[in-house]
Design an enzyme around this catalytic site. Structure first.
Site, PDB file in Angstrom:
ATOM      1  CD  GLU A 111      -2.865   1.406   0.510  1.00  0.00           C
ATOM      2  OE1 GLU A 111      -2.502   1.527  -0.673  1.00  0.00           O
ATOM      3  OE2 GLU A 111      -4.037   1.580   0.901  1.00  0.00           O
ATOM      4  CG  ASP A 112      -0.939   4.836  -1.355  1.00  0.00           C
ATOM      5  OD1 ASP A 112      -1.528   4.234  -0.434  1.00  0.00           O
ATOM      6  OD2 ASP A 112      -1.520   5.645  -2.108  1.00  0.00           O
ATOM      7  CG  PHE A 133      -3.042  15.115   1.724  1.00  0.00           C
ATOM      8  CD1 PHE A 133      -3.882  14.114   2.214  1.00  0.00           C
ATOM      9  CD2 PHE A 133      -2.888  15.249   0.351  1.00  0.00           C
ATOM     10  CE1 PHE A 133      -4.559  13.256   1.340  1.00  0.00           C
ATOM     11  CE2 PHE A 133      -3.560  14.399  -0.530  1.00  0.00           C
ATOM     12  CZ  PHE A 133      -4.402  13.405  -0.030  1.00  0.00           C
ATOM     13  NE  ARG A 182      -3.752   7.865  -8.847  1.00  0.00           N
ATOM     14  CZ  ARG A 182      -4.209   7.555  -7.642  1.00  0.00           C
ATOM     15  NH1 ARG A 182      -3.369   7.281  -6.674  1.00  0.00           N
ATOM     16  NH2 ARG A 182      -5.512   7.519  -7.392  1.00  0.00           N
ATOM     17  CG  ASP A 194      -4.544   8.619   6.908  1.00  0.00           C
ATOM     18  OD1 ASP A 194      -3.852   9.269   7.694  1.00  0.00           O
ATOM     19  OD2 ASP A 194      -5.625   9.045   6.446  1.00  0.00           O
TER      20      ASP A 194
END
Ligand code: IMP
Ligand code: MG
Length: 172
Positions: free
Chosen positions: A96-97, A149, A162, A100
């Protein structure tokens, strides 16, 4: 206008990805792990990771939806695209990137476990531990970051950024 400030350069990302690949190579020696990338954010991290990995492996993807055009998790992910690979008996590495609130990986981890893999671990490029709403500890973490963010290297804001070759902090 939003402002973008660099956080991890291309070189810093590649160095860390190589270290993670080396760790995975040792931990999965003698196995052929199945990397499961969570679309879409993981696509660049995953492709760099498997190319840095000196080990036979397989790659597949799944998609869940929990974020809309906003920066807060809805807290209710659901599967929108499933893997083609059988999970039974495999050594699965979820990629996963960013971790959070934890809702996404918690949900996917439980889905995968239900398909009886031999093992399942999680590998995330970025981790925001201070944002967790459900307990989740990733097995492999590129960088732990504060509550900011970030975009680039696969990560988006409403679909944009991206393809940036570095990770930057997006400030409104
Ligand atoms: P979680 O379910 O709250 O852990 O959310 C994980 C997902 O939220 C990631 O796969 C990202 O798509 C998205 N996300 C969380 N933080 C960021 C960020 O800083 N930038 C871009 N996407 C993020
Ligand atoms: Mg994502």
């Amino acid at each position: 206008m939003s402002h973008l400030s660099p956080l991890y350069s291309t070189e810093a990302l590649h160095r860390r990805v190589s270290e993670l690949a080396e760790q995975l190579r040792r931990d999965y020696a003698g196995k052929t792990p199945l990397f499961l990338g969570v679309l879409t954010g993981s696509f660049i991290f995953l492709s760099d990771l498997v190319r840095a990995l000196d080990l036979p492996c397989q790659v597949d993807f799944l998609a869940v939806r929990s974020y809309g055009q906003k920066t807060e998790s809805s807290g209710a992910p659901r599967l929108v695209f499933d893997t083609k690979s059988p999970i039974l008996g495999r050594d699965v590495i979820l990629v996963e990137d960013i971790l959070d609130s934890g809702h996404t990986l918690r949900y996917i981890m439980d889905l995968i476990r239900g398909e009886k893999p031999a093992s399942v671990s999680s590998c995330v490029l970025l981790d925001k531990p201070s944002r967790r709403q459900v307990p989740f500890v990733a097995d492999y973490v590129g960088f732990a970051i504060p509550d900011v963010f970030v975009v680039g290297y696969g990560l988006d804001y409403a679909g944009d950024y991206r393809a940036l070759p570095y990770v930057g902090v997006l400030e409104p």
